[in-house]
Design a protein around this motif. Structure first.
Motif, PDB file in Angstrom:
ATOM      1  N   ARG A  51     -18.230 -11.427   3.405  1.00 34.26           N
ATOM      2  CA  ARG A  51     -19.221 -12.074   2.558  1.00 34.26           C
ATOM      3  C   ARG A  51     -20.069 -11.057   1.823  1.00 34.26           C
ATOM      4  O   ARG A  51     -20.845 -11.411   0.974  1.00 34.26           O
ATOM      5  CB  ARG A  51     -20.141 -12.943   3.401  1.00 34.26           C
ATOM      6  CG  ARG A  51     -19.455 -14.214   3.818  1.00 34.26           C
ATOM      7  CD  ARG A  51     -20.492 -15.172   4.302  1.00 34.26           C
ATOM      8  NE  ARG A  51     -19.836 -16.251   5.012  1.00 34.26           N
ATOM      9  CZ  ARG A  51     -20.361 -16.870   6.052  1.00 34.26           C
ATOM     10  NH1 ARG A  51     -21.544 -16.501   6.484  1.00 34.26           N
ATOM     11  NH2 ARG A  51     -19.734 -17.839   6.633  1.00 34.26           N
ATOM     12  N   SER A  52     -19.958  -9.825   2.237  1.00 33.32           N
ATOM     13  CA  SER A  52     -20.793  -8.843   1.574  1.00 33.32           C
ATOM     14  C   SER A  52     -20.184  -8.520   0.208  1.00 33.32           C
ATOM     15  O   SER A  52     -18.966  -8.520   0.049  1.00 33.32           O
ATOM     16  CB  SER A  52     -20.885  -7.577   2.412  1.00 33.32           C
ATOM     17  OG  SER A  52     -20.026  -6.592   1.891  1.00 33.32           O
ATOM     18  N   PRO A  53     -21.032  -8.296  -0.766  1.00 27.83           N
ATOM     19  CA  PRO A  53     -20.504  -7.962  -2.088  1.00 27.83           C
ATOM     20  C   PRO A  53     -19.642  -6.704  -2.039  1.00 27.83           C
ATOM     21  O   PRO A  53     -18.757  -6.533  -2.864  1.00 27.83           O
ATOM     22  CB  PRO A  53     -21.760  -7.769  -2.934  1.00 27.83           C
ATOM     23  CG  PRO A  53     -22.881  -7.615  -1.975  1.00 27.83           C
ATOM     24  CD  PRO A  53     -22.493  -8.333  -0.731  1.00 27.83           C
ATOM     25  N   CYS A  54     -19.889  -5.834  -1.060  1.00 24.55           N
ATOM     26  CA  CYS A  54     -19.108  -4.592  -0.968  1.00 24.55           C
ATOM     27  C   CYS A  54     -17.664  -4.889  -0.584  1.00 24.55           C
ATOM     28  O   CYS A  54     -16.736  -4.267  -1.098  1.00 24.55           O
ATOM     29  CB  CYS A  54     -19.737  -3.640   0.033  1.00 24.55           C
ATOM     30  SG  CYS A  54     -21.454  -3.243  -0.360  1.00 24.55           S
ATOM     31  N   LEU A  66     -14.065   4.504   0.938  1.00 29.32           N
ATOM     32  CA  LEU A  66     -15.246   5.357   0.971  1.00 29.32           C
ATOM     33  C   LEU A  66     -16.366   4.802   0.091  1.00 29.32           C
ATOM     34  O   LEU A  66     -17.547   4.892   0.421  1.00 29.32           O
ATOM     35  CB  LEU A  66     -14.831   6.724   0.429  1.00 29.32           C
ATOM     36  CG  LEU A  66     -15.439   7.940   1.051  1.00 29.32           C
ATOM     37  CD1 LEU A  66     -14.802   8.191   2.388  1.00 29.32           C
ATOM     38  CD2 LEU A  66     -15.193   9.131   0.129  1.00 29.32           C
ATOM     39  N   GLN A  67     -15.959   4.248  -1.044  1.00 31.84           N
ATOM     40  CA  GLN A  67     -16.940   3.693  -1.980  1.00 31.84           C
ATOM     41  C   GLN A  67     -17.560   2.428  -1.407  1.00 31.84           C
ATOM     42  O   GLN A  67     -18.764   2.186  -1.555  1.00 31.84           O
ATOM     43  CB  GLN A  67     -16.266   3.408  -3.325  1.00 31.84           C
ATOM     44  CG  GLN A  67     -15.886   4.678  -4.053  1.00 31.84           C
ATOM     45  CD  GLN A  67     -14.982   4.430  -5.244  1.00 31.84           C
ATOM     46  OE1 GLN A  67     -14.231   3.455  -5.288  1.00 31.84           O
ATOM     47  NE2 GLN A  67     -15.035   5.314  -6.220  1.00 31.84           N
ATOM     48  N   ALA A  68     -16.748   1.631  -0.722  1.00 28.94           N
ATOM     49  CA  ALA A  68     -17.271   0.411  -0.101  1.00 28.94           C
ATOM     50  C   ALA A  68     -18.267   0.767   1.001  1.00 28.94           C
ATOM     51  O   ALA A  68     -19.282   0.095   1.183  1.00 28.94           O
ATOM     52  CB  ALA A  68     -16.127  -0.420   0.461  1.00 28.94           C
ATOM     53  N   LYS A  69     -17.987   1.858   1.687  1.00 29.27           N
ATOM     54  CA  LYS A  69     -18.878   2.317   2.748  1.00 29.27           C
ATOM     55  C   LYS A  69     -20.226   2.742   2.152  1.00 29.27           C
ATOM     56  O   LYS A  69     -21.290   2.385   2.649  1.00 29.27           O
ATOM     57  CB  LYS A  69     -18.231   3.518   3.426  1.00 29.27           C
ATOM     58  CG  LYS A  69     -18.401   3.564   4.923  1.00 29.27           C
ATOM     59  CD  LYS A  69     -17.486   4.635   5.481  1.00 29.27           C
ATOM     60  CE  LYS A  69     -17.967   5.209   6.778  1.00 29.27           C
ATOM     61  NZ  LYS A  69     -17.114   6.345   7.161  1.00 29.27           N
ATOM     62  N   LEU A  70     -20.134   3.485   1.083  1.00 34.33           N
ATOM     63  CA  LEU A  70     -21.337   3.936   0.390  1.00 34.33           C
ATOM     64  C   LEU A  70     -22.117   2.728  -0.131  1.00 34.33           C
ATOM     65  O   LEU A  70     -23.347   2.703  -0.115  1.00 34.33           O
ATOM     66  CB  LEU A  70     -20.915   4.853  -0.761  1.00 34.33           C
ATOM     67  CG  LEU A  70     -21.904   5.880  -1.249  1.00 34.33           C
ATOM     68  CD1 LEU A  70     -22.403   6.741  -0.114  1.00 34.33           C
ATOM     69  CD2 LEU A  70     -21.232   6.751  -2.309  1.00 34.33           C
ATOM     70  N   CYS A  71     -21.373   1.748  -0.584  1.00 35.25           N
ATOM     71  CA  CYS A  71     -21.964   0.508  -1.094  1.00 35.25           C
ATOM     72  C   CYS A  71     -22.768  -0.167   0.009  1.00 35.25           C
ATOM     73  O   CYS A  71     -23.904  -0.580  -0.185  1.00 35.25           O
ATOM     74  CB  CYS A  71     -20.857  -0.399  -1.612  1.00 35.25           C
ATOM     75  SG  CYS A  71     -21.324  -2.101  -1.980  1.00 35.25           S
ATOM     76  N   GLU A  76     -28.672  -0.657  -2.814  1.00 36.10           N
ATOM     77  CA  GLU A  76     -29.579  -0.700  -3.965  1.00 36.10           C
ATOM     78  C   GLU A  76     -29.080   0.165  -5.110  1.00 36.10           C
ATOM     79  O   GLU A  76     -29.539   0.033  -6.245  1.00 36.10           O
ATOM     80  CB  GLU A  76     -31.008  -0.322  -3.540  1.00 36.10           C
ATOM     81  CG  GLU A  76     -31.289   1.172  -3.421  1.00 36.10           C
ATOM     82  CD  GLU A  76     -30.746   1.777  -2.123  1.00 36.10           C
ATOM     83  OE1 GLU A  76     -30.162   1.032  -1.310  1.00 36.10           O
ATOM     84  OE2 GLU A  76     -30.901   2.993  -1.932  1.00 36.10           O
ATOM     85  N   THR A  77     -28.101   1.024  -4.826  1.00 31.77           N
ATOM     86  CA  THR A  77     -27.556   1.838  -5.924  1.00 31.77           C
ATOM     87  C   THR A  77     -26.521   1.053  -6.738  1.00 31.77           C
ATOM     88  O   THR A  77     -26.205   1.427  -7.869  1.00 31.77           O
ATOM     89  CB  THR A  77     -26.842   3.094  -5.386  1.00 31.77           C
ATOM     90  OG1 THR A  77     -25.819   2.689  -4.472  1.00 31.77           O
ATOM     91  CG2 THR A  77     -27.796   4.036  -4.681  1.00 31.77           C
ATOM     92  N   MET A  78     -25.990  -0.016  -6.157  1.00 35.14           N
ATOM     93  CA  MET A  78     -24.823  -0.653  -6.762  1.00 35.14           C
ATOM     94  C   MET A  78     -25.049  -1.277  -8.142  1.00 35.14           C
ATOM     95  O   MET A  78     -24.174  -1.188  -8.999  1.00 35.14           O
ATOM     96  CB  MET A  78     -24.205  -1.679  -5.800  1.00 35.14           C
ATOM     97  CG  MET A  78     -23.539  -1.055  -4.593  1.00 35.14           C
ATOM     98  SD  MET A  78     -22.366   0.257  -5.004  1.00 35.14           S
ATOM     99  CE  MET A  78     -21.036  -0.694  -5.730  1.00 35.14           C
ATOM    100  N   PRO A  79     -26.217  -1.902  -8.383  1.00 40.35           N
ATOM    101  CA  PRO A  79     -26.427  -2.392  -9.752  1.00 40.35           C
ATOM    102  C   PRO A  79     -26.299  -1.258 -10.777  1.00 40.35           C
ATOM    103  O   PRO A  79     -25.856  -1.482 -11.901  1.00 40.35           O
ATOM    104  CB  PRO A  79     -27.852  -2.939  -9.716  1.00 40.35           C
ATOM    105  CG  PRO A  79     -28.114  -3.251  -8.294  1.00 40.35           C
ATOM    106  CD  PRO A  79     -27.337  -2.253  -7.494  1.00 40.35           C
TER     107      PRO A  79
END
Ligand SMILES: *[C@@H]1O[C@H](CO)[C@@H](O)[C@H](O)[C@H]1NC(C)=O
Ligand SMILES: *[C@@H]1O[C@H](CO)[C@@H](O)[C@H](O)[C@H]1NC(C)=O
Ligand SMILES: *[C@@H]1O[C@H](CO)[C@@H](O)[C@H](O)[C@H]1NC(C)=O
Ligand SMILES: CC(=O)N[C@H]1CO[C@H](CO)[C@@H](O)[C@@H]1O
Length: 377
Positions: A51-54, A66-71, A76-79
C-alpha cells in the motif's frame, strides 16, 4: 500498441542495463507521497509495502530495489524526485523538439528503447540531464525548507565584493549531488558489482561478452551522470536582493542560486554536440579509475534517425512538421532527410478584431485563417 509493448519487453529482457533512469517513469505517476500510507503498514509481510507509494513505484514505475528503499526511508524527498523526472523529460523534449531525434523516447520509461540502452550519444544526454535534474530539484528543495535533512547551501568561500554581502539562502548543491548519487548512481553501480560477482563457472562465451558489455555501458552511464551533476555545479550564479528604504539599494545580499533548468538543458546540448565516442578498451582502462574526462561519452554510433528502425530505437521522421523557410534542424530539407514533404492547409478559427465597449465589455469577431503546414513524407 500491444505489439509495441511486446517489443519493449523483449529489449528489457535482452539488455537489462539502464535501471538507473527507469525512475523517469515517475513523470506519469500521480502517487501521493505521504507517510501515513506506510506507517499503517509496517513489517515485512506480503502486504507491507503493497500500500505504500514506494511499493507501487517499484512495481508499476520500475523503481529499483535500492530506490524503493530510499523512498521508504525518506519519503519527503519523493515529490522532488517526481518533479525531477518531469523536469528532465520536459527539458530534453524542449531542447530537442526541432531535431530528428526529439527525445520522445524519454516518455516511454520505464520501458527503454534501444536509443537509450546502447550507450549512444542520445543516451549520454538523457543520463546527464536526469542526474542534473535530480540534483537541481533537491538543491532547490533544501533551500525552500521542505526537507528536514538539509537547509540552505553553505556560504560561498570567495569573499563578497564591496557592494554586497552574502546572505539569503543559496541552493544546496552539495546535498543535491549527494542525493542524486545515492538515488541514481548506486543502482548502476550495484548492477555492475552484481554482474562481476556472479559465478563465472557455468557461463559460455556469449554470456561473458554480454556481461562485459553491460559493465562497460554502466561505466559510461555513471560517467555521464557525473557530467550532468558537474554542469549543475558550474551553473550556479550569484543572485541578489536589495534592501533599504523604498527601492534604494543600501544593503544588498546575495547568494548562489540555479538558473532555469532550460539553461542547463542548453549547456548540455553543447556537450551533446561535442560528445566523444570512446572504445570499449578505453572504458575498461580509464573510466572509473580517475576522472577521465569532462565530456559526454558514448560507445555506439547513432543512426541518422531518418527512418523507422525499432532495433535501433529510431522512430523516423515521417509525418513530422517541418519549416520550409528556415535553415535550422527543423527545416524540411534536414528533418525529412531528402524524402520530400506534403503541404497541408490548416484552417484556424480564432476570435479577432476585439473591441472594448464602455469599460468592461469586449466584443470580437470570428476569423478564419488558412495556414499552410508542411509534413515530412
Ligand atoms: C495522502 O495525501 C493525499 C493528498 O495530499 C490525500 O488525498 C490522501 O488521502 C493521503 N493518503 C493517506 C493514506 O493519508
Ligand atoms: C517526436 O518524434 C516522434 C517520432 O517521429 C513523433 O511521433 C512525435 O510527434 C514528435 N514529437 C514532437 C513534440 O514533435
Ligand atoms: C519557420 O522558420 C522561420 C525562420 O526561423 C520562422 O520565422 C517561422 O516562424 C517558422 N514557421 C513556423 C510555422 O514555425
Ligand atoms: C544484471 C543485473 O544484476 N541486473 C539487475 C540490475 O538491477 C535491477 C534492479 O535492482 C535488477 O532487477 C536486475 O536484475
Amino acid at each position: 500498441m500491444e505489439n509495441k509493448l511486446f517489443v519493449y519487453l523483449i529489449f528489457l529482457l535482452i539488455i537489462d542495463v539502464g535501471f538507473s533512469i527507469r525512475w523517469l517513469s515517475l513523470q506519469h505517476s500521480n502517487l501521493h507521497w505521504n507517510l501515513s500510507s506506510v506507517n499503517n503498514n509496517p513489517g515485512r509481510g506480503i502486504r507491507s509495502g503493497t500500500r505504500s507509494p514506494c511499493g507501487v513505484a517499484r512495481r508499476r514505475y520500475g523503481l529499483a530495489k535500492l530506490q524503493a528503499k530510499l523512498c521508504r526511508s525518506s519519503m519527503e524527498t519523493m515529490p522532488h524526485v517526481q518533479k525531477a523526472a518531469i523536469l528532465a523529460a520536459e527539458t530534453c523534449q524542449t531542447v530537442f523538439q526541432d531535431r530528428r531525434w526529439n527525445c520522445s523516447s524519454i516518455i516511454t520509461a520505464p520501458y527503454l528503447t534501444p536509443d537509450l540502452t546502447r550507450a549512444t550519444r542520445e543516451q549520454a544526454y538523457v543520463y546527464a540531464i536526469s542526474s542534473a535534474a535530480l540534483t537541481y530539484t533537491m538543491a532547490r528543495a533544501c533551500a525552500s525548507g521542505t526537507l528536514y535533512h538539509c537547509t540552505c547551501g553553505s556560504k560561498p568561500d570567495e569573499p563578497p565584493n564591496s557592494n554586497f554581502q552574502w546572505g539569503g539562502c543559496g541552493d544546496n548543491i552539495r546535498w543535491g549531488v549527494y542525493f542524486a548519487k545515492r538515488f541514481i548512481d548506486n543502482v548502476e553501480k550495484l548492477n555492475v558489482s552484481k554482474t562481476r560477482k556472479r559465478k563465472r563457472g557455468n557461463e559460455n562465451d556469449e554470456e561473458r561478452k554480454n556481461k562485459l558489455l553491460k559493465e562497460e555501458i554502466a561505466a559510461v552511464n555513471l560517467h555521464n551522470n557525473r557530467v550532468g551533476r558537474k554542469i549543475i555545479r558550474e551553473s550556479l550564479q550569484v543572485q541578489c536582493k536589495c534592501h533599504g528604504v523604498s527601492g534604494s539599494c543600501n544593503i544588498k545580499t546575495c547568494w548562489k542560486g540555479l538558473p532555469p533548468m532550460i539553461e542547463i538543458g542548453q549547456r548540455l546540448l553543447t556537450q551533446y554536440t561535442n560528445a566523444k565516442e570512446v572504445s570499449r578498451n578505453y572504458v575498461e582502462g580509464n573510466l572509473g579509475q580517475k576522472r577521465a574526462s569532462d565530456e559526454l561519452l558514448f560507445l555506439s554510433k547513432s543512426p541518422d534517425y531518418c527512418t523507422k528502425d525499432v532495433k535501433l530505437g529510431s522512430a523516423g521522421t515521417v509525418g513530422r512538421r517541418c519549416n520550409v523557410t528556415t535553415n535550422g534542424p527543423n527545416s524540411c530539407r534536414q528533418l525529412c532527410c531528402g524524402r520530400g514533404y506534403r503541404t497541408l492547409v490548416e484552417e484556424k478559427i480564432e476570435r479577432c478584431q476585439c473591441k472594448y465597449y464602455n469599460c468592461c465589455y469586449v466584443k470580437c469577431n470570428i476569423c478564419r485563417t488558412m495556414t499552410q503546414i508542411y509534413e515530412c513524407g
